[in-house]
Design a protein around this motif. Structure first.
Motif, PDB file in Angstrom:
ATOM      1  N   ALA A  43       0.839  -1.205   0.000  1.00  0.00           N
ATOM      2  CA  ALA A  43       0.000   0.000   0.000  1.00  0.00           C
ATOM      3  C   ALA A  43       0.874   1.254   0.000  1.00  0.00           C
ATOM      4  O   ALA A  43       0.565   2.234  -0.677  1.00  0.00           O
ATOM      5  N   TYR A  44       1.978   1.211   0.749  1.00  0.00           N
ATOM      6  CA  TYR A  44       2.900   2.343   0.781  1.00  0.00           C
ATOM      7  C   TYR A  44       3.497   2.587  -0.611  1.00  0.00           C
ATOM      8  O   TYR A  44       3.536   3.724  -1.091  1.00  0.00           O
ATOM      9  N   VAL A  45       3.947   1.514  -1.262  1.00  0.00           N
ATOM     10  CA  VAL A  45       4.542   1.642  -2.598  1.00  0.00           C
ATOM     11  C   VAL A  45       3.527   2.241  -3.565  1.00  0.00           C
ATOM     12  O   VAL A  45       3.851   3.163  -4.322  1.00  0.00           O
ATOM     13  N   LEU A  46       2.309   1.743  -3.548  1.00  0.00           N
ATOM     14  CA  LEU A  46       1.284   2.260  -4.459  1.00  0.00           C
ATOM     15  C   LEU A  46       0.977   3.721  -4.171  1.00  0.00           C
ATOM     16  O   LEU A  46       0.872   4.540  -5.094  1.00  0.00           O
ATOM     17  N   ARG A  47       0.840   4.077  -2.897  1.00  0.00           N
ATOM     18  CA  ARG A  47       0.543   5.458  -2.537  1.00  0.00           C
ATOM     19  C   ARG A  47       1.691   6.389  -2.934  1.00  0.00           C
ATOM     20  O   ARG A  47       1.486   7.425  -3.571  1.00  0.00           O
ATOM     21  N   ARG A  48       2.915   6.020  -2.585  1.00  0.00           N
ATOM     22  CA  ARG A  48       4.067   6.877  -2.898  1.00  0.00           C
ATOM     23  C   ARG A  48       4.277   6.995  -4.401  1.00  0.00           C
ATOM     24  O   ARG A  48       4.620   8.070  -4.904  1.00  0.00           O
ATOM     25  N   HIS A  49       4.066   5.891  -5.137  1.00  0.00           N
ATOM     26  CA  HIS A  49       4.197   5.955  -6.591  1.00  0.00           C
ATOM     27  C   HIS A  49       3.244   6.994  -7.160  1.00  0.00           C
ATOM     28  O   HIS A  49       3.644   7.842  -7.977  1.00  0.00           O
ATOM     29  N   ALA A  55       3.886  14.440  -8.786  1.00  0.00           N
ATOM     30  CA  ALA A  55       4.899  15.483  -8.639  1.00  0.00           C
ATOM     31  C   ALA A  55       5.783  15.590  -9.874  1.00  0.00           C
ATOM     32  O   ALA A  55       6.674  16.446  -9.926  1.00  0.00           O
ATOM     33  N   GLY A  56       5.552  14.723 -10.867  1.00  0.00           N
ATOM     34  CA  GLY A  56       6.273  14.817 -12.130  1.00  0.00           C
ATOM     35  C   GLY A  56       7.536  13.977 -12.233  1.00  0.00           C
ATOM     36  O   GLY A  56       8.288  14.132 -13.197  1.00  0.00           O
ATOM     37  N   LEU A  57       7.800  13.105 -11.288  1.00  0.00           N
ATOM     38  CA  LEU A  57       8.994  12.265 -11.363  1.00  0.00           C
ATOM     39  C   LEU A  57       8.788  11.124 -12.349  1.00  0.00           C
ATOM     40  O   LEU A  57       7.656  10.672 -12.569  1.00  0.00           O
ATOM     41  N   PHE A  63      11.103   4.672  -8.434  1.00  0.00           N
ATOM     42  CA  PHE A  63      11.383   3.375  -7.822  1.00  0.00           C
ATOM     43  C   PHE A  63      12.679   3.396  -7.016  1.00  0.00           C
ATOM     44  O   PHE A  63      12.762   2.755  -5.963  1.00  0.00           O
ATOM     45  N   HIS A  64      13.662   4.148  -7.459  1.00  0.00           N
ATOM     46  CA  HIS A  64      14.876   4.290  -6.656  1.00  0.00           C
ATOM     47  C   HIS A  64      14.575   5.026  -5.344  1.00  0.00           C
ATOM     48  O   HIS A  64      15.084   4.662  -4.284  1.00  0.00           O
ATOM     49  N   ARG A  65      13.749   6.034  -5.436  1.00  0.00           N
ATOM     50  CA  ARG A  65      13.403   6.798  -4.229  1.00  0.00           C
ATOM     51  C   ARG A  65      12.602   5.951  -3.241  1.00  0.00           C
ATOM     52  O   ARG A  65      12.870   5.963  -2.032  1.00  0.00           O
ATOM     53  N   ILE A  66      11.617   5.211  -3.748  1.00  0.00           N
ATOM     54  CA  ILE A  66      10.819   4.349  -2.873  1.00  0.00           C
ATOM     55  C   ILE A  66      11.703   3.286  -2.228  1.00  0.00           C
ATOM     56  O   ILE A  66      11.569   3.001  -1.036  1.00  0.00           O
ATOM     57  N   ALA A  67      12.614   2.715  -3.009  1.00  0.00           N
ATOM     58  CA  ALA A  67      13.526   1.705  -2.462  1.00  0.00           C
ATOM     59  C   ALA A  67      14.369   2.288  -1.333  1.00  0.00           C
ATOM     60  O   ALA A  67      14.665   1.602  -0.355  1.00  0.00           O
ATOM     61  N   ALA A  68      14.731   3.556  -1.435  1.00  0.00           N
ATOM     62  CA  ALA A  68      15.512   4.202  -0.385  1.00  0.00           C
ATOM     63  C   ALA A  68      14.646   4.555   0.828  1.00  0.00           C
ATOM     64  O   ALA A  68      15.131   4.571   1.961  1.00  0.00           O
ATOM     65  N   GLU A  69      13.378   4.829   0.611  1.00  0.00           N
ATOM     66  CA  GLU A  69      12.481   5.210   1.701  1.00  0.00           C
ATOM     67  C   GLU A  69      12.017   4.025   2.541  1.00  0.00           C
ATOM     68  O   GLU A  69      11.844   4.158   3.759  1.00  0.00           O
ATOM     69  N   LEU A  70      11.804   2.882   1.914  1.00  0.00           N
ATOM     70  CA  LEU A  70      11.224   1.739   2.630  1.00  0.00           C
ATOM     71  C   LEU A  70      11.993   1.335   3.893  1.00  0.00           C
ATOM     72  O   LEU A  70      11.359   1.096   4.928  1.00  0.00           O
ATOM     73  N   PRO A  71      13.311   1.264   3.871  1.00  0.00           N
ATOM     74  CA  PRO A  71      14.012   0.871   5.097  1.00  0.00           C
ATOM     75  C   PRO A  71      13.877   1.882   6.237  1.00  0.00           C
ATOM     76  O   PRO A  71      14.162   1.566   7.383  1.00  0.00           O
ATOM     77  N   LEU A  82      14.010  -3.391  -7.229  1.00  0.00           N
ATOM     78  CA  LEU A  82      13.269  -2.451  -8.074  1.00  0.00           C
ATOM     79  C   LEU A  82      12.213  -3.196  -8.881  1.00  0.00           C
ATOM     80  O   LEU A  82      11.103  -2.691  -9.087  1.00  0.00           O
ATOM     81  N   ARG A  83      12.546  -4.400  -9.311  1.00  0.00           N
ATOM     82  CA  ARG A  83      11.582  -5.205 -10.075  1.00  0.00           C
ATOM     83  C   ARG A  83      10.357  -5.542  -9.214  1.00  0.00           C
ATOM     84  O   ARG A  83       9.223  -5.464  -9.680  1.00  0.00           O
TER      85      ARG A  83
END
Length: 91
Positions: A43-49, A55-57, A63-71, A82-83
Motif C-alpha cells: 500500500a505504501y509503494v502504491l501510494r508513494r508511486h 509530482a512529475g517524477l 522506484f529508486h526513491r521508494i527503495a531508499a524510503e522503505l528501510p 526495483l523489479r
C-alpha cells in the motif's frame, strides 16, 4: 471512534489535556497515526508511486526513491528489488 476506557482513549485524553486539540480532533489524529503505521509495504509503494508521479517524477527516479524510503519506515519491510516494486504497481 476512541473514547476513555477503549483502546487509545487514554492517548486521546492525554492529547486533549496537553494540546489545544478537541476530543474530535485528537481522535482523528490518533486514528490517522494508527492507519499510517498499519499501512502495508505494498500500500505504501502504491501510494508513494502515485504521489511521486503527480509530482512529475519519472518511474526510474520513483522506484529508486521508494527503495531508499522503505528501510526508513517505522516497521521496515524486507528489502525489495526495483523489479518487485514495479510489480506491486503494475502487476
Amino acid at each position: 471512534m476512541f473514547t476513555a476506557g477503549q483502546p487509545y482513549g487514554d492517548l486521546v485524553d492525554h492529547l486533549t489535556r496537553t494540546t489545544t486539540l478537541t476530543t474530535g480532533e485528537a481522535t482523528r489524529v490518533v486514528a490517522d497515526v494508527i492507519a499510517y503505521f498499519a499501512e502495508t509495504a505494498e500500500a505504501y509503494v502504491l501510494r508513494r508511486h502515485g504521489e511521486l508521479r503527480a509530482a512529475g517524477l519519472t518511474n526510474d527516479r520513483i522506484f529508486h526513491r521508494i527503495a531508499a524510503e522503505l528501510p526508513l519506515r517505522r516497521v521496515a519491510p524486507p528489502e525489495l528489488s526495483l523489479r518487485q516494486l514495479r510489480r506491486m504497481v503494475y502487476g
